[in-house]
Write an enzyme that holds these catalytic residues in place. Structure first.
Site, PDB file in Angstrom:
ATOM      1  N   ASP A 282       0.820  -1.219   0.000  1.00 28.99           N
ATOM      2  CA  ASP A 282       0.000   0.000   0.000  1.00 28.99           C
ATOM      3  C   ASP A 282       0.855   1.271   0.000  1.00 28.99           C
ATOM      4  O   ASP A 282       0.327   2.382  -0.044  1.00 28.99           O
ATOM      5  CB  ASP A 282      -0.960   0.006   1.205  1.00 28.99           C
TER       6      ASP A 282
ATOM      7  N   ARG B  29      14.779   9.994   6.391  1.00 31.35           N
ATOM      8  CA  ARG B  29      15.996   9.240   6.701  1.00 31.35           C
ATOM      9  C   ARG B  29      17.180   9.835   5.955  1.00 31.35           C
ATOM     10  O   ARG B  29      17.028  10.337   4.834  1.00 31.35           O
ATOM     11  CB  ARG B  29      15.739   7.797   6.284  1.00 31.35           C
TER      12      ARG B  29
ATOM     13  N   ASP C 206      18.961  -6.785  -0.704  1.00 29.09           N
ATOM     14  CA  ASP C 206      18.494  -5.405  -0.916  1.00 29.09           C
ATOM     15  C   ASP C 206      18.618  -4.585   0.362  1.00 29.09           C
ATOM     16  O   ASP C 206      18.396  -3.377   0.333  1.00 29.09           O
ATOM     17  CB  ASP C 206      17.048  -5.383  -1.424  1.00 29.09           C
TER      18      ASP C 206
ATOM     19  N   ARG D 201      22.774  -0.423  -2.733  1.00 31.29           N
ATOM     20  CA  ARG D 201      22.708  -1.726  -2.059  1.00 31.29           C
ATOM     21  C   ARG D 201      23.339  -2.792  -2.939  1.00 31.29           C
ATOM     22  O   ARG D 201      23.511  -2.582  -4.152  1.00 31.29           O
ATOM     23  CB  ARG D 201      21.235  -2.124  -1.873  1.00 31.29           C
TER      24      ARG D 201
HETATM   25  P1  AMP Z   1      12.096  -4.330   3.447  1.00 27.01           P
HETATM   26  O1  AMP Z   1      12.246  -5.771   3.769  1.00 27.01           O
HETATM   27  O2  AMP Z   1      11.320  -3.525   4.454  1.00 27.01           O
HETATM   28  O3  AMP Z   1      13.407  -3.695   3.169  1.00 27.01           O
HETATM   29  O4  AMP Z   1      11.194  -4.224   2.121  1.00 27.01           O
HETATM   30  C1  AMP Z   1      11.373  -5.083   1.021  1.00 27.01           C
HETATM   31  C2  AMP Z   1      10.687  -4.517  -0.216  1.00 27.01           C
HETATM   32  O5  AMP Z   1       9.268  -4.403  -0.018  1.00 27.01           O
HETATM   33  C3  AMP Z   1      11.154  -3.150  -0.631  1.00 27.01           C
HETATM   34  O6  AMP Z   1      11.187  -3.146  -2.025  1.00 27.01           O
HETATM   35  C4  AMP Z   1      10.079  -2.232  -0.087  1.00 27.01           C
HETATM   36  O7  AMP Z   1       9.982  -1.028  -0.818  1.00 27.01           O
HETATM   37  C5  AMP Z   1       8.825  -3.075  -0.256  1.00 27.01           C
HETATM   38  N1  AMP Z   1       7.758  -2.738   0.708  1.00 27.01           N
HETATM   39  C6  AMP Z   1       7.723  -3.021   2.036  1.00 27.01           C
HETATM   40  N2  AMP Z   1       6.570  -2.578   2.584  1.00 27.01           N
HETATM   41  C7  AMP Z   1       5.846  -1.991   1.596  1.00 27.01           C
HETATM   42  C8  AMP Z   1       4.571  -1.349   1.502  1.00 27.01           C
HETATM   43  N3  AMP Z   1       3.783  -1.211   2.572  1.00 27.01           N
HETATM   44  N4  AMP Z   1       4.182  -0.872   0.306  1.00 27.01           N
HETATM   45  C9  AMP Z   1       4.948  -0.997  -0.788  1.00 27.01           C
HETATM   46  N5  AMP Z   1       6.162  -1.606  -0.774  1.00 27.01           N
HETATM   47  C10 AMP Z   1       6.610  -2.089   0.387  1.00 27.01           C
HETATM   48 MG    MG Z   2      14.704  -2.840   2.338  1.00 23.98          MG
END
Ligand code: AMP
Ligand code: MG
Length: 487
Positions: free
Chosen positions: A127, A178, A254, A185
């Protein structure tokens, strides 16, 4: 979206212009009712920004992405990544934006980035939003890491958006502002490599060299030198995590930076009891990212970086693989050197102490800590008292007193330096129960516990009367702690 009339902020667009293939121009979703929850005055000043201006209506609009500074080009960054070992060819910022780069008071280039700023074209099923609790959690833990001297992205502000975010229940939404030395990455290199466009990969590597490892530019093999630098900064970083008892929780490629900064505080947590098998994340069923696995996972992630960089190492693929293999083979030595130096400081071991003696002391202490299920942070700190002659506080933490006494005698025999230990072993870390209490209160609009916690964590080595409860382990009733991803 409007151009900001408020704080003057010169934001560069170096990433967007040098690497357009990795940048999707985008803008934040409008926040219905932005309200500043927390601002990092010291960091703002370090960035050459005026905290009072950032607190103004226009300043808050800037921090939530509603107003874009003149000349800035906000972008969602594209990257790939191995998530829990499985490759996702196209991830990228699904709910984040790079606003641009600013030059701080010391002339360093820093990314200003928003998280929770709405869906981007890379959002997949998400979202695009973030809730107040998890954004404040990143704020608290990243600032605590910084105060501990551990390389990390920084947190400038959290702004509540006034928009509800649907999770298990509807939660108040927020945007985190941030700051990082960059958001490059391992996954950025994986994505660039996967396009087959070696020119793009080379531009990405040149960009990384210029920003993080300029010395590599003058090396005989600049790209191999860049890779070796990443091996070094990541070895040092993960050693620091291990020494302080930090569990990142989601070491996907990532979430591994080229700069060597800790990034993406999702399901992270600090150890209470010392146990290498500790996992906090609700989705890490196999324990891939358990505390004790972190060095091995880091090495695995850096092997993925080497694979992505192969075309830059040599035209001949066999030669490139040989170079990558040789370089990666140095990771364990780099990690062990960083960890051992850190452990020597934690135990206050004198310079020049024989390696075999030091290793024996360290190994035996770790076995003792594991068997006695001691609180990691408290135990090391109380060893400082033992170095000064008062072993009782440390003895209170273990059952095997004969084992501890024998170890203490050997250790005291080498003349440990208590002052070094006090500068190395923190009293205050973001203990899980304290963080949860502060976030629960903040979500219900009481920001006092959060402010107090931030103040305590800003000086982690400085033991202060009246703050005893911040140094204590979680009460039994807190139970075993579980953290959640993607919140
Ligand atoms: P993370 O593990 O938090 O680093 O996120 C992994 C991936 O999921 C990244 O590409 C984030 O941008 C995406 N992501 C995480 N939460 C959301 C969200 N609520 N809406 C859209 N993308 C998300
Ligand atoms: Mg991430």
């Amino acid at each position: 979206m409007t151009v900001a009339p408020g704080p003057t902020l010169a934001l560069g667009d170096r990433f967007a212009t040098e690497l357009p293939e990795l940048a999707v121009r985008w803008q934040a979703e409008e926040a219905p009712q932005p309200r500043l929850l927390v601002l990092n005055d010291a960091l703002a000043t370090e960035l050459g920004l005026d905290p009072a201006e950032l607190r103004s209506v226009d300043g808050v609009r800037l921090l939530v992405g509603a107003a874009v500074p003149a000349g800035a080009t906000p972008v969602a960054q594209v990257y790939a990544g191995h998530q829990f070992g499985g490759y996702s060819p196209r991830l990228g910022d699904g709910r984040a934006l790079l606003l641009g780069e600013l030059t701080d008071a010391e002339g360093r280039l820093r990314d200003l980035h928003l998280k929770g700023s709405g869906r981007t074209p890379l959002a997949r099923g998400g979202d695009g939003l973030a809730a107040v609790g998890p954004m404040l959690r990143e704020y608290v833990v990243s600032e605590a890491m910084h105060a501990l001297g551990i390389p990390t992205t920084r947190s400038l502000a959290v702004v509540a958006t006034g928009r509800g975010v649907r999770r298990e229940t509807v939660l108040p939404g927020a945007v985190l502002a941030r700051v990082a030395s960059s958001h490059l990455r391992v996954g950025s290199f994986q994505y660039a490599a996967s396009t087959g466009d070696v020119d793009l990969l080379r531009r990405l590597a040149d960009h990384a060299i210029a920003r993080h490892h300029p010395a590599a530019a003058g090396a005989e093999q600049p790209y191999l030198a860049l890779y070796e630098q990443v091996l070094q900064v990541q070895a040092e970083l993960v050693a620091r995590w291990m020494l302080v008892g930090f569990v990142h929780g989601v070491m996907n490629t990532d979430n591994v930076t080229i700069s060597g900064e800790t990034i993406d505080y999702g399901p992270c947590a600090f150890l209470d009891v010392f146990d290498p098998a500790t996992v906090y994340s609700s989705i890490d069923h196999a324990g891939r990212y358990a505390y004790g696995n972190q060095p091995v996972v880091a090495e695995w992630n850096l092997a993925r970086l080497a694979e992505a960089m192969l075309p830059l190492f040599a035209d001949d693929s066999e030669a490139a693989v040989a170079m990558a293999t040789e370089a990666l083979g140095t990771f364990r030595g780099r990690y062990n050197a960083a960890w051992t130096a850190g452990m020597r400081a934690k135990l206050g071991l004198p310079e020049g102490l024989d390696d075999t003696v030091a290793t024996g002391l360290v190994d035996d202490l770790q076995a003792l800590m594991r068997e006695n299920k001691v609180d990691h942070t408290t135990f090391f700190r109380r060893l400082g008292d033992a170095a000064r002659g008062d072993a009782e506080p440390a003895r209170l933490l273990v059952l095997d007193l004969a084992g501890l006494d024998a170890w203490l005698e050997r250790w005291r025999g080498v003349g440990p330096d208590a002052a070094v230990m006090d500068r190395t072993n923190p009293v205050y870390i973001p203990r899980n129960h304290l963080v949860e209490q502060a976030l629960t209160a903040a979500t219900a609009d009481d920001l006092d516990p959060l402010r107090q916690l931030l103040e305590v964590l800003a000086r982690p080595f400085d033991e202060r009367p009246g703050l005893e409860r911040y140094a204590e382990a979680a009460p039994e009733a807190f139970g075993s702690y579980v953290t959640f991803c993607g919140t």
